[in-house]
Design a protein around this motif. Structure first.
Motif, PDB file in Angstrom:
ATOM      1  N   LYS A 115       0.853  -1.192   0.000  1.00 26.93           N
ATOM      2  CA  LYS A 115       0.000   0.000   0.000  1.00 26.93           C
ATOM      3  C   LYS A 115       0.888   1.240   0.000  1.00 26.93           C
ATOM      4  O   LYS A 115       1.689   1.414  -0.903  1.00 26.93           O
ATOM      5  CB  LYS A 115      -0.971  -0.024   1.178  1.00 26.93           C
ATOM      6  CG  LYS A 115      -2.013  -1.131   1.099  1.00 26.93           C
ATOM      7  CD  LYS A 115      -3.028  -0.990   2.219  1.00 26.93           C
ATOM      8  CE  LYS A 115      -4.111  -2.030   2.119  1.00 26.93           C
ATOM      9  NZ  LYS A 115      -5.081  -1.916   3.215  1.00 26.93           N
ATOM     10  N   ARG A 138      -1.747  -3.889  -5.036  1.00 23.86           N
ATOM     11  CA  ARG A 138      -3.064  -3.285  -4.815  1.00 23.86           C
ATOM     12  C   ARG A 138      -2.945  -2.041  -3.938  1.00 23.86           C
ATOM     13  O   ARG A 138      -2.373  -2.087  -2.854  1.00 23.86           O
ATOM     14  CB  ARG A 138      -3.990  -4.295  -4.137  1.00 23.86           C
ATOM     15  CG  ARG A 138      -4.263  -5.519  -4.977  1.00 23.86           C
ATOM     16  CD  ARG A 138      -5.091  -6.517  -4.221  1.00 23.86           C
ATOM     17  NE  ARG A 138      -4.367  -7.010  -3.047  1.00 23.86           N
ATOM     18  CZ  ARG A 138      -4.907  -7.727  -2.080  1.00 23.86           C
ATOM     19  NH1 ARG A 138      -6.182  -8.061  -2.136  1.00 23.86           N
ATOM     20  NH2 ARG A 138      -4.193  -8.140  -1.062  1.00 23.86           N
ATOM     21  N   ALA A 157     -14.376   6.891  -4.526  1.00 25.31           N
ATOM     22  CA  ALA A 157     -13.854   6.419  -5.805  1.00 25.31           C
ATOM     23  C   ALA A 157     -14.988   5.993  -6.734  1.00 25.31           C
ATOM     24  O   ALA A 157     -14.990   6.296  -7.921  1.00 25.31           O
ATOM     25  CB  ALA A 157     -12.890   5.269  -5.586  1.00 25.31           C
ATOM     26  N   ARG A 158     -15.980   5.280  -6.180  1.00 25.18           N
ATOM     27  CA  ARG A 158     -17.097   4.791  -7.004  1.00 25.18           C
ATOM     28  C   ARG A 158     -18.462   5.173  -6.475  1.00 25.18           C
ATOM     29  O   ARG A 158     -19.436   5.147  -7.219  1.00 25.18           O
ATOM     30  CB  ARG A 158     -17.013   3.264  -7.118  1.00 25.18           C
ATOM     31  CG  ARG A 158     -15.727   2.821  -7.795  1.00 25.18           C
ATOM     32  CD  ARG A 158     -15.700   1.353  -8.030  1.00 25.18           C
ATOM     33  NE  ARG A 158     -14.434   0.950  -8.635  1.00 25.18           N
ATOM     34  CZ  ARG A 158     -14.246  -0.161  -9.279  1.00 25.18           C
ATOM     35  NH1 ARG A 158     -15.225  -1.029  -9.422  1.00 25.18           N
ATOM     36  NH2 ARG A 158     -13.064  -0.451  -9.792  1.00 25.18           N
ATOM     37  N   GLU A 208      -7.914   3.087  -4.694  1.00 26.39           N
ATOM     38  CA  GLU A 208      -8.325   3.730  -5.938  1.00 26.39           C
ATOM     39  C   GLU A 208      -8.563   5.216  -5.690  1.00 26.39           C
ATOM     40  O   GLU A 208      -9.087   5.602  -4.643  1.00 26.39           O
ATOM     41  CB  GLU A 208      -9.621   3.057  -6.411  1.00 26.39           C
ATOM     42  CG  GLU A 208     -10.061   3.432  -7.797  1.00 26.39           C
ATOM     43  CD  GLU A 208     -11.278   2.636  -8.259  1.00 26.39           C
ATOM     44  OE1 GLU A 208     -11.916   3.061  -9.246  1.00 26.39           O
ATOM     45  OE2 GLU A 208     -11.591   1.613  -7.640  1.00 26.39           O
ATOM     46  N   ARG A 209      -8.194   6.058  -6.642  1.00 29.70           N
ATOM     47  CA  ARG A 209      -8.342   7.501  -6.460  1.00 29.70           C
ATOM     48  C   ARG A 209      -9.798   7.932  -6.530  1.00 29.70           C
ATOM     49  O   ARG A 209     -10.632   7.281  -7.169  1.00 29.70           O
ATOM     50  CB  ARG A 209      -7.520   8.266  -7.496  1.00 29.70           C
ATOM     51  CG  ARG A 209      -8.074   8.189  -8.914  1.00 29.70           C
ATOM     52  CD  ARG A 209      -7.297   9.069  -9.868  1.00 29.70           C
ATOM     53  NE  ARG A 209      -7.689  10.451  -9.824  1.00 29.70           N
ATOM     54  CZ  ARG A 209      -8.698  10.980 -10.538  1.00 29.70           C
ATOM     55  NH1 ARG A 209      -9.418  10.211 -11.333  1.00 29.70           N
ATOM     56  NH2 ARG A 209      -8.976  12.257 -10.447  1.00 29.70           N
ATOM     57  N   LYS A 210     -10.092   9.041  -5.853  1.00 28.57           N
ATOM     58  CA  LYS A 210     -11.437   9.601  -5.879  1.00 28.57           C
ATOM     59  C   LYS A 210     -11.654  10.304  -7.215  1.00 28.57           C
ATOM     60  O   LYS A 210     -10.764  10.980  -7.710  1.00 28.57           O
ATOM     61  CB  LYS A 210     -11.598  10.613  -4.736  1.00 28.57           C
ATOM     62  CG  LYS A 210     -12.996  11.196  -4.650  1.00 28.57           C
ATOM     63  CD  LYS A 210     -13.016  12.429  -3.782  1.00 28.57           C
ATOM     64  CE  LYS A 210     -14.386  13.051  -3.756  1.00 28.57           C
ATOM     65  NZ  LYS A 210     -14.890  13.494  -5.053  1.00 28.57           N
ATOM     66  N   LYS A 211     -12.863  10.135  -7.789  1.00 28.71           N
ATOM     67  CA  LYS A 211     -13.198  10.795  -9.043  1.00 28.71           C
ATOM     68  C   LYS A 211     -14.108  11.985  -8.772  1.00 28.71           C
ATOM     69  O   LYS A 211     -14.886  11.982  -7.825  1.00 28.71           O
ATOM     70  CB  LYS A 211     -13.932   9.824  -9.986  1.00 28.71           C
ATOM     71  CG  LYS A 211     -13.046   8.862 -10.765  1.00 28.71           C
ATOM     72  CD  LYS A 211     -12.349   7.910  -9.903  1.00 28.71           C
ATOM     73  CE  LYS A 211     -11.829   6.692 -10.635  1.00 28.71           C
ATOM     74  NZ  LYS A 211     -11.636   5.581  -9.725  1.00 28.71           N
TER      75      LYS A 211
END
Length: 165
Positions: A48, A144, A156-157, A147-150
């Motif tokens: 990480k 792993r 992230a999702r 995941e980045r924030k959008k």
């Protein structure tokens, strides 16, 4: 291969020539142990966002992380189990002293980073342990990461609550 192959006999002649050249079996040189002037092996482990610098040397099996005993630094038994896994798999429990400095991430990622570093250092110190450590998957960096924030999303999702009106 400057000559052209037009018949089956030409092909057989070329094939026989390559077999004769290919019969010389080159064996890879055995790996040499990598140790410094103090008899230690060094490796870097990652997991990480955590990065661990690990030194191992023959000793009583004491594990020190950031200047603290492993039992104090990794208080949860699961994390201690993770850190001890490489030595158990390699069958060298209690034979090496481990000194690790670890930065970044949380405790779980740090434990994984120390585990990765110990595995790599053991393999450098004693190359014959490589097979067992590689078969267990301890020499491979776990790639792993979070995941980045959008934009337009809560995480992230995850989306914001939908409102029809």
């Amino acid at each position: 291969m400057t000559e052209e192959i037009k018949t089956l006999e030409d092909l057989n002649a070329v094939a026989e020539g390559t077999e004769a050249a290919g019969t010389v079996v080159e064996t890879a040189a055995p790996r040499e142990p990598v140790r410094d002037e103090l008899g230690r092996s060094y490796a870097t482990g990652k997991r990480k966002d955590a990065v661990a610098r690990v030194w191992i040397k023959p000793g009583s099996g004491k594990v020190t992380v950031n200047g603290k005993d492993m039992d104090k630094y990794f208080a949860r038994p699961v994390l201690q189990l993770i850190v001890r896994q490489p030595e158990q798999i390699a069958g060298v429990e209690g034979e090496f002293d481990v000194v690790a400095t670890v930065k970044g991430g949380g405790l779980s990622g740090q434990a994984g980073a120390v585990k990765h570093g110990i595995s790599k250092a053991l393999q450098l110190y004693e190359p014959s342990l490589r097979g067992a450590l590689k078969a267990a998957g301890f020499l491979t960096r776990d790639s792993r990461v979070v995941e980045r924030k959008k934009y337009g999303k809560a995480k992230a999702r995850k989306s914001f609550q939908f409102s029809k009106r």
